[in-house]
Design an enzyme around this catalytic site. Structure first.
Site, PDB file in Angstrom:
ATOM      1  N   PRO A   1      -5.127  16.740  43.203  1.00  0.00           N
ATOM      2  CA  PRO A   1      -4.206  15.997  42.340  1.00  0.00           C
ATOM      3  C   PRO A   1      -2.760  16.331  42.695  1.00  0.00           C
ATOM      4  CG  PRO A   1      -5.939  17.026  41.049  1.00  0.00           C
ATOM      5  CD  PRO A   1      -6.046  17.577  42.441  1.00  0.00           C
ATOM      6  N   GLU A   2      -1.959  15.293  42.826  1.00  0.00           N
ATOM      7  CA  GLU A   2      -0.546  15.468  43.120  1.00  0.00           C
ATOM      8  C   GLU A   2       0.251  15.204  41.836  1.00  0.00           C
ATOM      9  OE1 GLU A   2       0.716  13.418  46.696  1.00  0.00           O
ATOM     10  OE2 GLU A   2      -1.307  13.454  47.522  1.00  0.00           O
TER      11      GLU A   2
ATOM     12  N   LYS B   1       2.504  20.356  40.917  1.00  0.00           N
ATOM     13  CA  LYS B   1       1.148  19.829  40.722  1.00  0.00           C
ATOM     14  C   LYS B   1       0.383  20.643  39.690  1.00  0.00           C
ATOM     15  CE  LYS B   1       1.096  18.885  45.722  1.00  0.00           C
ATOM     16  NZ  LYS B   1       0.438  19.224  46.996  1.00  0.00           N
TER      17      LYS B   1
ATOM     18  N   ARG C   1      -3.481  17.126  58.578  1.00  0.00           N
ATOM     19  CA  ARG C   1      -3.982  16.207  57.554  1.00  0.00           C
ATOM     20  C   ARG C   1      -3.960  14.806  58.123  1.00  0.00           C
ATOM     21  NH1 ARG C   1      -2.797  18.252  52.429  1.00  0.00           N
ATOM     22  NH2 ARG C   1      -4.295  16.693  51.720  1.00  0.00           N
TER      23      ARG C   1
END
Ligand SMILES: [Zn+2]
Length: 286
Positions: free
Chosen positions: A6-7, A63, A269
């Site tokens: 989750p950002e 976050k 990423r």
């Protein structure tokens, strides 16, 4: 696939849902089911720090969800990719209790639960001094009213690293992770591999607006749900339907129709981008 954590928009959504349910409630019976998520605090100390305390404020930093208690101590939960925070009216069922990491019965009869199947999240308990040190290590909030283009420019200026990597660095800027870095750079039409100190002023201004717009739109959509993320009421977010690049490699660019490319070479990423829309180099290179 590496599922995203989750950002900022996801944690902001959770916090907004939890705030009215938790603020001014008394923590009557906290229980910790797994201690491997604790960071810098023992199970016994955590429970003693929560028991009998009133929650005075619920907010987000980067976050992380932050719960300020009337003792001045802050409970901090950073949900991992499978972390969910919910409030139940009454007691959760046995099925709902499955994977519970932390639960707390609250005054008024409701129950707060942090559930995490994979337990990749983190729980901290910080006193005032610990909190100040903690928050000082994190960069500014990109949606704060006093966050200006000049602040972003200052955060980018000193680095030769790829701009994508720099905006995801929590010490430089709070809350932006892989999904929203990809989206903001696409929206700003900036090559994600461009060294941060090579952005010209117009690119910095576009990136500033793009980061704020993308994060705001994602909050309005209650975040992005690929698999595990849920809001503070257990609902799914819907920003996954509005993504332009993240997870869309091989599909046509929504702006120009070119096939979106993906690379892991920038930061390990997945970076998805439009080789045409985001190919424009900085004026600094001219
Ligand atoms: Zn394009």
């Amino acid at each position: 696939m590496n599922w995203p954590v989750p950002e900022l928009p996801e944690v902001e959504t959770i916090v907004r849902d939890l705030r009215p349910e938790l603020t001014s409630r008394l923590i009557e019976n906290p229980r910790l089911f797994y201690s491997d998520v604790l960071y810098g605090v023992t199970s016994r100390k955590l429970l003693a720090g929560l028991r009998g305390r009133r929650i005075v404020e619920v907010f987000r930093r980067a976050k992380h969800a932050v719960f300020l208690l009337d003792s001045g101590v802050r409970l901090i939960i950073q949900p991992g990719m499978s972390g969910v925070m919910l409030v139940y009216r009454g007691s959760p069922s046995a099925a709902e209790q499955r994977y519970a990491v932390l639960t707390a019965e609250l005054s008024g009869g409701s129950t707060f639960m942090y559930r995490d199947v994979r337990r990749l999240g983190t729980i901290l308990l910080l006193d005032e001094q610990g909190w100040r040190a903690y928050t000082a290590r994190i960069g500014p909030e990109p949606l704060a009213d006093d966050f200006r283009v000049a602040d972003l420019a200052a955060r980018l200026g000193g680095s030769r690293q790829a701009v994508k990597k720099v905006i995801m660095d929590q010490h430089r800027l709070a809350g932006v992770g892989n999904i929203y870095a990809n989206e903001a750079l696409f929206r700003a039409r900036i090559d994600p591999s461009l060294p941060a100190d090579r952005l010209d002023p117009s690119q910095v201004a576009r990136l500033y607006r793009s980061i704020r717009t993308v994060l705001s739109q994602a909050i309005a959509s209650q975040g992005t749900t690929f698999r595990d993320y849920r809001t503070g009421t257990g609902a799914r977010g819907s920003f996954q339907f509005r993504l332009h690049v993240y997870g869309r490699e091989g599909r046509p660019c929504r702006r120009c129709g070119a096939t979106l490319a993906m690379t892991h070479s920038i930061d390990g990423r997945a970076t998805t981008f439009c080789w045409r829309c985001q190919a424009v180099r900085s004026l600094n290179d001219a």
